[in-house]
Design an enzyme around this catalytic site. Structure first.
Site, PDB file in Angstrom:
ATOM      1  N   LYS A  75      10.025  -7.831   5.336  1.00 50.69           N
ATOM      2  CA  LYS A  75       9.191  -7.368   4.141  1.00 50.69           C
ATOM      3  C   LYS A  75       8.382  -8.740   3.707  1.00 50.69           C
ATOM      4  CE  LYS A  75      10.531  -5.252   0.490  1.00 50.69           C
ATOM      5  NZ  LYS A  75       9.383  -4.579   0.476  1.00 50.69           N
ATOM      6  N   LYS A  85       5.927   1.326  11.729  1.00 46.60           N
ATOM      7  CA  LYS A  85       6.742   0.259  11.506  1.00 46.60           C
ATOM      8  C   LYS A  85       8.000   0.137  12.223  1.00 46.60           C
ATOM      9  CE  LYS A  85       3.751  -1.046   8.077  1.00 46.60           C
ATOM     10  NZ  LYS A  85       4.004  -0.949   6.675  1.00 46.60           N
ATOM     11  N   GLU A 134      10.730  -8.473  -5.104  1.00 46.22           N
ATOM     12  CA  GLU A 134      11.313  -7.446  -4.090  1.00 46.22           C
ATOM     13  C   GLU A 134      12.775  -7.522  -4.098  1.00 46.22           C
ATOM     14  OE1 GLU A 134       7.242  -5.752  -2.127  1.00 46.22           O
ATOM     15  OE2 GLU A 134       8.626  -7.057  -0.877  1.00 46.22           O
ATOM     16  N   GLY A 186       2.838  -8.549   1.690  1.00 43.07           N
ATOM     17  CA  GLY A 186       1.820  -8.561   0.335  1.00 43.07           C
ATOM     18  C   GLY A 186       2.225  -9.975  -0.361  1.00 43.07           C
ATOM     19  N   SER A 191       0.801  -1.145   0.046  1.00 46.30           N
ATOM     20  CA  SER A 191       0.093  -0.062  -0.060  1.00 46.30           C
ATOM     21  C   SER A 191       0.812   1.114   0.041  1.00 46.30           C
ATOM     22  CB  SER A 191      -0.981   0.163   1.216  1.00 46.30           C
ATOM     23  OG  SER A 191      -0.057  -0.087   2.330  1.00 46.30           O
ATOM     24  N   THR A 192       1.920   1.385   0.680  1.00 51.61           N
ATOM     25  CA  THR A 192       2.752   2.458   0.717  1.00 51.61           C
ATOM     26  C   THR A 192       3.604   2.760  -0.463  1.00 51.61           C
ATOM     27  OG1 THR A 192       2.971   1.883   2.887  1.00 51.61           O
ATOM     28  CG2 THR A 192       4.365   3.766   2.266  1.00 51.61           C
ATOM     29  N   ASP A 227      10.328   1.070  -1.875  1.00 53.98           N
ATOM     30  CA  ASP A 227       9.573  -0.178  -1.451  1.00 53.98           C
ATOM     31  C   ASP A 227       9.032   0.116   0.015  1.00 53.98           C
ATOM     32  OD1 ASP A 227       8.169  -2.257  -1.548  1.00 53.98           O
ATOM     33  OD2 ASP A 227       9.927  -3.795  -2.356  1.00 53.98           O
ATOM     34  N   GLY A 228       8.036  -0.696   0.527  1.00 55.77           N
ATOM     35  CA  GLY A 228       7.765  -0.434   1.774  1.00 55.77           C
ATOM     36  C   GLY A 228       8.393  -1.619   2.567  1.00 55.77           C
ATOM     37  N   ALA A 229       7.943  -1.734   3.715  1.00 56.90           N
ATOM     38  CA  ALA A 229       8.291  -2.793   4.966  1.00 56.90           C
ATOM     39  C   ALA A 229       7.230  -3.010   5.854  1.00 56.90           C
ATOM     40  CB  ALA A 229       9.561  -2.357   5.287  1.00 56.90           C
TER      41      ALA A 229
HETATM   42  C1  A5P Z   1       5.039  -6.702  -0.027  1.00 59.71           C
HETATM   43  O1  A5P Z   1       5.346  -7.957  -0.300  1.00 59.71           O
HETATM   44  C2  A5P Z   1       5.612  -6.017   1.101  1.00 59.71           C
HETATM   45  O2  A5P Z   1       6.914  -6.286   1.111  1.00 59.71           O
HETATM   46  C3  A5P Z   1       5.359  -4.593   1.304  1.00 59.71           C
HETATM   47  O3  A5P Z   1       6.440  -3.636   0.675  1.00 59.71           O
HETATM   48  C4  A5P Z   1       5.253  -4.592   3.010  1.00 59.71           C
HETATM   49  O4  A5P Z   1       4.348  -5.571   3.055  1.00 59.71           O
HETATM   50  C5  A5P Z   1       4.642  -3.136   3.132  1.00 59.71           C
HETATM   51  O5  A5P Z   1       3.247  -3.094   3.012  1.00 59.71           O
HETATM   52  P1  A5P Z   1       2.373  -1.992   3.098  1.00 59.71           P
HETATM   53  O6  A5P Z   1       2.983  -0.607   2.676  1.00 59.71           O
HETATM   54  O7  A5P Z   1       1.023  -2.223   2.591  1.00 59.71           O
HETATM   55  O8  A5P Z   1       2.285  -1.967   4.731  1.00 59.71           O
END
Ligand code: A5P
Length: 240
Positions: free
Chosen positions: A107, A134, A116, A110, A40-41, A93-95
């Protein structure tokens, strides 16, 4: 982080994610090859990059999931592959968790950690965008480690994870079918509790036959952009 928003206090989190995402888009420069994260991020960051592309920014994107690829195409971001480009300038990317100090990550919430990690490994810089909930002092207290495993014999792989004192759960979809990753694999979400040595656990996970990849990202993040109630904080490797 001073305001200390926790996982329970979630109302401000979408705005904090947006702050971090906007800041990450500003790191992108004309001519770059950019790894486009998932979740989502990262979706917010791809939207922000898409707006810059509409205003004339020229980049090539390497997506980390089918979903991100589809979003990028919709936004008019030119896409390519690691076959065409051996080096990525910057990946955003997010985490799920960021360990303060080490900047090690969990990570894969998703289910995209395989792609990734491949994209992150080919990147000169990995910029991680999170809201402040986080940030943790130790990985694993809250988040499980997603472990992507071959479908064949996944139960044997799950038993091997149990021998590392993990508690694996097969990820399922809303209709109770096993979740299948973009790479065609299953995900075992593995609860380890507090992980005292992420490096050593990562090595042990790497050595299990049947494990395709796992969500511990050790020593990979260059910069964390944290959305906080006071604005965006930058955590760089080597700083606190
Ligand atoms: C996807 O597989 C993940 O690595 C995401 O980057 C991680 O789960 C963070 O997701 P959100 O931004 O939705 O919290």
């Amino acid at each position: 982080m001073s305001s200390g928003i926790s996982r329970g206090e979630s109302s401000a989190i979408p705005e904090l994610k947006q702050l971090a995402a906007q800041a990450s888009a500003a790191e992108v420069q004309d001519g770059m090859v950019v790894g486009l994260g998932s979740g989502s991020t990262a979706t917010l960051a791809v939207d922000a990059i898409g707006s810059r592309v509409r205003s004339g920014l020229k980049i090539v994107g390497i997506p980390t999931s089918e979903r991100t690829a589809e979003q990028s195409r919709r936004l008019g971001i030119q896409l390519s592959t690691l076959g065409e480009y051996s080096q990525i300038d910057l990946t955003i990317d997010g985490a799920d968790e960021v360990e303060l100090g080490s900047l090690n990550l969990i990570k894969g919430g998703g289910g995209n950690q395989l792609r990734e990690k491949i994209v992150a490994s080919a990147s000169t810089r990995l910029v991680i965008i999170v809201d402040e909930s986080k940030l943790v002092s130790h990985l694993g207290d809250h988040a499980k480690v997603p472990v992507e495993v071959a479908q064949f014999g996944w139960q044997a792989t799950a038993r091997a994870l149990t021998r590392l004192n993990g508690v694996p759960t097969l990820r399922v979809t809303a209709n109770e079918k096993p979740f299948v990753s973009d790479g065609g694999n299953y995900i075992l979400d593995c609860a380890f509790g507090r992980i005292d040595s992420p490096e050593s656990l990562a090595r042990q996970l790497d050595s299990i036959v049947g494990v395709v990849e796992h969500g511990l990202f050790i020593g990979m993040a260059s910069l964390i952009l944290v959305g906080t109630a006071e604005g965006v904080k930058r955590l760089e490797r080597g700083s606190r």
